[in-house]
Structure formats: structure tokens, C-alpha cells
Design a protein around this motif. Structure first.
Motif, PDB file in Angstrom:
ATOM      1  N   LEU A 160       0.879  -1.144  -0.002  1.00  0.00           N
ATOM      2  CA  LEU A 160       0.316  -0.173   0.095  1.00  0.00           C
ATOM      3  C   LEU A 160       0.741   1.091  -0.088  1.00  0.00           C
ATOM      4  CD1 LEU A 160      -3.044  -1.110   2.514  1.00  0.00           C
ATOM      5  CD2 LEU A 160      -3.100  -0.556  -0.100  1.00  0.00           C
ATOM      6  N   ARG A 161       0.411   2.434  -0.765  1.00  0.00           N
ATOM      7  CA  ARG A 161       0.866   3.617  -0.694  1.00  0.00           C
ATOM      8  C   ARG A 161       0.358   4.770  -0.807  1.00  0.00           C
ATOM      9  NH1 ARG A 161       3.813   4.223  -6.209  1.00  0.00           N
ATOM     10  NH2 ARG A 161       4.493   5.836  -5.544  1.00  0.00           N
ATOM     11  N   GLY A 162       1.386   5.194  -0.153  1.00  0.00           N
ATOM     12  CA  GLY A 162      -0.029   6.870   0.509  1.00  0.00           C
ATOM     13  C   GLY A 162      -0.431   7.544  -1.132  1.00  0.00           C
ATOM     14  N   GLY A 163      -1.882   8.239  -0.907  1.00  0.00           N
ATOM     15  CA  GLY A 163      -2.297   8.656  -1.487  1.00  0.00           C
ATOM     16  C   GLY A 163      -2.112  10.397  -1.395  1.00  0.00           C
ATOM     17  N   LEU A 164      -3.562  11.024  -2.156  1.00  0.00           N
ATOM     18  CA  LEU A 164      -3.583  12.011  -1.529  1.00  0.00           C
ATOM     19  C   LEU A 164      -4.682  12.816  -0.615  1.00  0.00           C
ATOM     20  CD1 LEU A 164      -3.467  13.180  -5.352  1.00  0.00           C
ATOM     21  CD2 LEU A 164      -1.406  14.059  -4.106  1.00  0.00           C
ATOM     22  N   GLY A 165      -4.887  11.641   0.435  1.00  0.00           N
ATOM     23  CA  GLY A 165      -6.028  12.308   1.549  1.00  0.00           C
ATOM     24  C   GLY A 165      -5.387  13.467   2.025  1.00  0.00           C
ATOM     25  N   LEU A 166      -4.434  13.035   3.076  1.00  0.00           N
ATOM     26  CA  LEU A 166      -3.660  14.347   3.770  1.00  0.00           C
ATOM     27  C   LEU A 166      -3.533  15.403   2.858  1.00  0.00           C
ATOM     28  CD1 LEU A 166      -0.977  12.025   6.040  1.00  0.00           C
ATOM     29  CD2 LEU A 166      -3.715  12.865   6.612  1.00  0.00           C
ATOM     30  N   VAL A 167      -3.209  15.165   1.841  1.00  0.00           N
ATOM     31  CA  VAL A 167      -3.035  16.485   0.881  1.00  0.00           C
ATOM     32  C   VAL A 167      -4.650  17.136   0.906  1.00  0.00           C
ATOM     33  CG1 VAL A 167      -2.825  18.160  -1.247  1.00  0.00           C
ATOM     34  CG2 VAL A 167      -0.907  16.109   0.249  1.00  0.00           C
ATOM     35  N   GLY A 168      -5.242  16.536   0.480  1.00  0.00           N
ATOM     36  CA  GLY A 168      -6.464  17.539   0.114  1.00  0.00           C
ATOM     37  C   GLY A 168      -7.510  17.394   1.614  1.00  0.00           C
ATOM     38  N   MET A 169      -7.243  16.772   2.886  1.00  0.00           N
ATOM     39  CA  MET A 169      -8.084  17.506   3.936  1.00  0.00           C
ATOM     40  C   MET A 169      -6.838  18.751   4.329  1.00  0.00           C
ATOM     41  SD  MET A 169      -7.589  13.762   6.797  1.00  0.00           S
ATOM     42  CE  MET A 169      -8.487  12.543   6.243  1.00  0.00           C
ATOM     43  N   ARG A 170      -6.232  18.624   3.878  1.00  0.00           N
ATOM     44  CA  ARG A 170      -5.119  20.246   4.186  1.00  0.00           C
ATOM     45  C   ARG A 170      -5.732  21.452   3.432  1.00  0.00           C
ATOM     46  NH1 ARG A 170      -0.308  16.954   5.426  1.00  0.00           N
ATOM     47  NH2 ARG A 170       0.382  16.758   7.650  1.00  0.00           N
ATOM     48  N   GLU A 171      -5.886  20.921   2.189  1.00  0.00           N
ATOM     49  CA  GLU A 171      -6.426  21.999   1.380  1.00  0.00           C
ATOM     50  C   GLU A 171      -7.600  22.884   1.667  1.00  0.00           C
ATOM     51  OE1 GLU A 171      -5.764  20.890  -2.712  1.00  0.00           O
ATOM     52  OE2 GLU A 171      -2.705  20.514  -2.187  1.00  0.00           O
ATOM     53  N   ARG A 172      -8.856  21.678   2.000  1.00  0.00           N
ATOM     54  CA  ARG A 172      -9.706  21.931   2.250  1.00  0.00           C
ATOM     55  C   ARG A 172     -10.173  22.693   3.866  1.00  0.00           C
ATOM     56  NH1 ARG A 172     -10.837  17.232   0.954  1.00  0.00           N
ATOM     57  NH2 ARG A 172     -11.954  16.348  -1.249  1.00  0.00           N
ATOM     58  N   ALA A 173      -9.567  22.194   4.349  1.00  0.00           N
ATOM     59  CA  ALA A 173      -9.092  23.166   5.864  1.00  0.00           C
ATOM     60  C   ALA A 173      -8.403  24.779   5.406  1.00  0.00           C
ATOM     61  CB  ALA A 173      -7.785  22.873   6.993  1.00  0.00           C
ATOM     62  N   GLU A 174      -7.633  24.587   5.207  1.00  0.00           N
ATOM     63  CA  GLU A 174      -7.086  25.688   4.736  1.00  0.00           C
ATOM     64  C   GLU A 174      -8.360  26.607   4.056  1.00  0.00           C
ATOM     65  OE1 GLU A 174      -3.677  25.996   2.379  1.00  0.00           O
ATOM     66  OE2 GLU A 174      -3.371  27.896   1.828  1.00  0.00           O
ATOM     67  N   LEU A 175      -9.050  26.019   2.607  1.00  0.00           N
ATOM     68  CA  LEU A 175     -10.125  26.536   2.224  1.00  0.00           C
ATOM     69  C   LEU A 175     -11.511  27.273   2.833  1.00  0.00           C
ATOM     70  CD1 LEU A 175     -11.605  27.037  -0.971  1.00  0.00           C
ATOM     71  CD2 LEU A 175     -12.284  25.470  -1.038  1.00  0.00           C
ATOM     72  N   THR A 176     -11.454  26.520   4.214  1.00  0.00           N
ATOM     73  CA  THR A 176     -12.623  27.047   5.073  1.00  0.00           C
ATOM     74  C   THR A 176     -11.742  27.257   6.363  1.00  0.00           C
ATOM     75  OG1 THR A 176     -12.821  24.391   6.098  1.00  0.00           O
ATOM     76  CG2 THR A 176     -13.704  25.460   4.301  1.00  0.00           C
ATOM     77  N   GLY A 177     -10.754  28.090   6.188  1.00  0.00           N
ATOM     78  CA  GLY A 177      -9.765  28.815   7.455  1.00  0.00           C
ATOM     79  C   GLY A 177      -9.849  27.653   8.623  1.00  0.00           C
ATOM     80  N   SER A 178      -9.918  26.384   8.486  1.00  0.00           N
ATOM     81  CA  SER A 178     -10.094  25.462   9.368  1.00  0.00           C
ATOM     82  C   SER A 178      -8.092  24.827  10.203  1.00  0.00           C
ATOM     83  CB  SER A 178     -10.961  24.248   9.809  1.00  0.00           C
ATOM     84  OG  SER A 178     -12.142  24.659   8.658  1.00  0.00           O
ATOM     85  N   ARG A 179      -7.890  24.426  11.456  1.00  0.00           N
ATOM     86  CA  ARG A 179      -6.845  23.988  11.090  1.00  0.00           C
ATOM     87  C   ARG A 179      -7.188  22.277  11.285  1.00  0.00           C
ATOM     88  NH1 ARG A 179      -4.854  25.723  17.053  1.00  0.00           N
ATOM     89  NH2 ARG A 179      -6.040  23.923  17.824  1.00  0.00           N
ATOM     90  N   LEU A 180      -6.042  22.138  11.120  1.00  0.00           N
ATOM     91  CA  LEU A 180      -6.156  20.442  10.867  1.00  0.00           C
ATOM     92  C   LEU A 180      -4.771  20.202  11.548  1.00  0.00           C
ATOM     93  CD1 LEU A 180      -7.044  17.685   9.088  1.00  0.00           C
ATOM     94  CD2 LEU A 180      -5.349  18.110   7.884  1.00  0.00           C
ATOM     95  N   ASP A 181      -4.766  19.041  12.465  1.00  0.00           N
ATOM     96  CA  ASP A 181      -3.742  18.469  13.046  1.00  0.00           C
ATOM     97  C   ASP A 181      -3.689  17.096  13.125  1.00  0.00           C
ATOM     98  OD1 ASP A 181      -2.730  20.939  13.964  1.00  0.00           O
ATOM     99  OD2 ASP A 181      -4.441  20.661  15.802  1.00  0.00           O
ATOM    100  N   VAL A 182      -2.691  16.195  12.580  1.00  0.00           N
ATOM    101  CA  VAL A 182      -2.246  14.923  11.683  1.00  0.00           C
ATOM    102  C   VAL A 182      -1.680  14.757  12.322  1.00  0.00           C
ATOM    103  CG1 VAL A 182      -2.480  13.632   9.938  1.00  0.00           C
ATOM    104  CG2 VAL A 182      -3.284  15.356   9.673  1.00  0.00           C
ATOM    105  N   GLY A 183      -0.998  13.345  13.517  1.00  0.00           N
ATOM    106  CA  GLY A 183      -0.069  12.801  13.382  1.00  0.00           C
ATOM    107  C   GLY A 183      -0.426  11.526  14.561  1.00  0.00           C
ATOM    108  N   PRO A 184       0.826  10.973  15.430  1.00  0.00           N
ATOM    109  CA  PRO A 184       0.379   9.874  15.915  1.00  0.00           C
ATOM    110  C   PRO A 184       0.485   9.772  17.547  1.00  0.00           C
ATOM    111  CG  PRO A 184       2.908  10.545  16.210  1.00  0.00           C
ATOM    112  CD  PRO A 184       2.224  11.259  15.036  1.00  0.00           C
TER     113      PRO A 184
END
Length: 417
Positions: free
Chosen positions: A372-396
Motif C-alpha cells: 500500500l502506498r500513501g495517496g493524496l488524502g492528507l493533502v486533500g484534508m489540508r487544502e480543504r482546511a485552508e480553504l475553509t479557514g480551519s486547522r488540521l492536526d494530523v499525527g500519531p
């Protein structure tokens, strides 16, 4: 353009005719003026004489040249100015001033149609013709040389300076109007470009939705297909149930893709007719239930809202869609990279300033597929968060699992930083 030229020609013909009528009328009134003040017309050609007719023809020809003042302003200005020394030569004497009106019109037209740097040499020539004609007329009428020179210079200043000043004011106003129109046009184009850019960004976001929808549903289909392969012989009933779930997931992905294509349509009416639906916070419980039905261990906790608010109050449609897609993508990622791990979805709607959506999964009980390889999911989350003025935190997470947290500000609150 043809209508404009036709209108301009009519105006020029009327102007030329008006100048000729004024000059001819004054010439015809010379006998009356002579009776009122003989000294004022001393030296003027006698009415009906050869010189008088020559002057009349000269004045009419000078005025007629104004018909071409727009198409050939330089030639017309020189021709009109040349009438001054010609009039002095044929003996106009004190009525040489009758050549002034066409001169004023010709110089004004030249100054409004041509750049100053281009017409200065020509204006110098016109000034020389005017000065030469009036100086010759003064000396011919035995006017003292000093007075004749002063009169000639005064005629040059008045016949060139006055129309130049008026032309400068007219050109300045015209350029100001043109600059204003250009500025409005530039603003309109800028606004159109901003709208087009916003449309392009929105369509890019919609294209990203295609990835999210397909990734979510197809992941579930792939997991269930693998289970069917092992259950079809050992547990036919479970295999049949899994086939039904595959069918449900396939129908869901087709429905979501159809809705998204509707959002990409150019006209809202067409999209509405196609039954477009935009996912909101209210759809998250159904999303979690669907993932759980597909065999993934997932739970949902909803906190709040308080203060008498409805759920998601102050959260716009695009922000709600971003939250929904975040949950969808996070659960899909957990299914791919932490198969069998317990997932928890939490919607915290208690804060009056922001909505917080969190997806956590426990450590994976077994290693994920190394292919399995990483996709664009996290990129899409971050761009949507930026578009709506939200803050996204991702990590272990502290327990070794993974956590995705989206903080969405409500309308009127400060954007998340």
C-alpha cells in the motif's frame, strides 16, 4: 464606424458653411459699417469690385477647407493659415481679421487630434504665415513698423494660443474619461479573473472529491472482496452477506459520483434537477454506520451542542463538507493502514467559537499490506482546511495509534491558526 464618419462629415460641412456665412455676411455689411464708421473700414475693398469678389472667394474657400479638418488636420491648418498672407496680398486690409474664425477652428482641431510634440513644427509654420500676413497688411496700410509687428504678434498669440488652451482642456478631460473607462474595464477584467480563479479552485476541490469518494468506497469493496474469497467455501452465508455489502458500496459510490458530477455542472438548475446532494455534518452518523456495516470496528461520539444551538450552527456548507470528507478519508486511511484497529469518531460541538471533529484509531493489531502506498488524502484534508479557514492536526496518538483533528471556526469567529 461608417455612421460615425457620416455624422462627423455632416458636422464639418455645417461648421464650414457657418464660417463661410459669417465671413460673407460681414463682407456684405461693409457698406453699412463704412457709413457708421468710415475710419474703421478705410482701405477695405469696395463692395462689388474685383478685389471684393476675390476676398469673398478666398473666405469661402478657406471655410470650405474645414470639411476635411478631421481627416487631414495638418493640411487643412496650413491651407487655412495660408489664406492670411494671400488675403493681405489681394488687399483685404482692415478686414483681414475675417480669416480668423476658420483659423481658430483649424488650430483647435489640429491640437485635439495630434500629439503636441508632433504639431509644434507645424504650429511654428502657421504662426509665421499669420504674422507675415498681418505684418504685410499693416505695412501696406502705412501702419508704423513697431505697431505692425506688435499687431502681428498679438494675432499669432490669440489665433494659436487660445485654441491651444481650449484644446488642452478638452484633451485632458477626454484622457481622464478614457483613463476612468480603462480603469473600470481593468477592474471588471480583474473581477472576472478572480471569479474564474474561484471557479477553478472550486472545481479542483470537486475533482478531489472524486478521489475521496472512490478511495473510501473502493477500499471497503476491496476488503470485502478479499473476505468473500475466503468465506465462499467455508461460510457461504457470510459470503452472501458480504456480496450484498459490496453491492451496497458499489451503489453508494455510483450515487456519490453522480452527485459530484452534478455539482460540476455549469448551471445550478441543471444540478438541482439531477438530485445533487452536498454532504453535511448530519451525514457523518450514516457514514460511520456504513463503515461499521462493512466490517470496520468504529464508534461515534457526539458532544453538544449547548446554549440552545442546533448542531453545526455557524458552520457553512463548504466547511461541513470538509468535515464530512475528513472523517471519510480518515476512516478509509485507517482501514488501509491499520486493518482491524478500533476507530473512534468524535464530533465536539460544545464550543461556541468552533466545531472540532476528531478521528482516532488504535494501533494496528497486524501489519498493513507493505504494497500500500500513501495517496493524496492528507493533502486533500489540508487544502480543504485552508480553504475553509480551519486547522488540521494530523499525527500519531500517545498510544501508538493515529489521530486526525479538524477545528472549524464558526461564522463570525476568528479563523483557526
Amino acid at each position: 464606424m461608417a455612421a460615425h464618419l457620416a455624422r462627423a462629415t455632416r458636422v464639418d460641412v455645417l461648421l464650414a458653411g457657418g464660417c463661410a456665412i459669417v465671413a460673407a455676411g460681414i463682407l456684405l455689411l461693409l457698406p453699412v459699417l463704412e457709413q457708421a464708421d468710415p475710419a474703421a473700414t478705410d482701405g477695405a475693398p469696395d463692395a462689388g469690385g474685383g478685389a471684393w469678389w476675390a476676398v469673398l472667394v478666398l473666405l469661402v474657400a478657406q471655410s470650405a477647407a474645414l470639411v476635411w479638418r478631421r481627416t487631414h488636420p495638418e493640411v487643412v491648418a496650413v491651407v487655412v493659415a495660408a489664406a492670411v498672407p494671400v488675403g493681405a496680398a489681394i488687399g483685404m486690409g482692415p478686414v483681414l481679421g475675417l480669416t480668423s474664425l476658420p483659423l481658430l477652428v483649424a488650430v483647435y482641431t489640429l491640437a485635439t487630434l495630434r500629439a503636441p510634440a508632433r504639431v509644434w513644427p507645424l504650429l511654428t509654420l502657421i504662426g509665421a504665415l499669420i504674422a507675415g500676413g498681418h505684418l504685410a497688411a499693416g505695412l501696406r496700410d502705412d501702419v508704423p513698423a513697431g505697431e505692425a509687428v506688435a499687431t502681428a504678434l498679438l494675432q499669432v498669440v490669440s489665433l494659436i494660443g487660445a485654441p491651444l488652451l481650449v484644446a488642452a482642456l478638452v484633451v485632458a478631460r477626454r484622457e481622464a474619461r478614457t483613463a476612468g473607462a480603462d480603469r473600470l474595464l481593468a477592474l471588471a477584467r480583474e473581477q472576472e479573473a478572480l471569479v474564474q480563479a474561484a471557479v477553478a479552485r472550486e472545481r479542483t476541490a470537486m475533482a478531489r472529491e472524486l478521489h475521496d469518494i472512490a478511495a473510501h468506497h473502493l477500499t471497503g469493496i476491496a476488503v470485502m472482496s478479499a473476505a468473500i474469497a475466503t468465506q465462499i467455501d467455508t461460510d457461504p452465508a457470510a459470503a452472501k452477506a458480504a456480496v450484498g455489502e459490496v453491492r451496497r458500496q458499489s451503489t453508494a459510490v455510483l450515487r456519490d459520483l453522480r452527485s459530484l458530477v452534478g455539482l460540476l455542472r455549469d448551471h445550478d438548475e441543471t444540478a438541482a434537477a439531477a438530485g445533487v446532494r452536498t454532504e453535511t455534518l448530519a451525514g457523518i452518523p450514516g457514514l460511520v454506520a456504513g463503515v461499521a456495516a462493512a466490517g470496520q470496528d468504529v464508534g461515534l461520539t457526539v458532544l453538544g451542542p449547548g446554549d440552545g444551538r442546533t448542531q453545526g450552527a455557524g458552520i457553512g456548507p463548504l466547511a461541513q463538507l470538509a468535515a464530512y470528507r475528513m472523517v471519510q478519508e480518515a476512516l478509509a486511511n485507517a482501514g488501509r493502514h491499520a486493518p482491524g484497529a478500533r476507530c473512534e469518531v468524535e464530533i465536539d460541538d460544545r464550543d461556541s467559537a468552533a466545531l472540532v471533529v476528531t478521528v482516532r484509531n488504535d494501533p494496528a493489531p497486524q501489519p498493513s499490506d507493505p504494497g500500500l502506498r500513501g495517496g493524496l488524502g492528507l493533502v486533500g484534508m489540508r487544502e480543504r482546511a485552508e480553504l475553509t479557514g480551519s486547522r488540521l492536526d494530523v499525527g500519531p496518538a500517545p498510544d501508538g495509534g493515529w489521530r486526525v483533528r479538524l477545528r472549524v471556526p464558526r461564522a463570525g469567529a476568528e479563523p483557526a491558526s
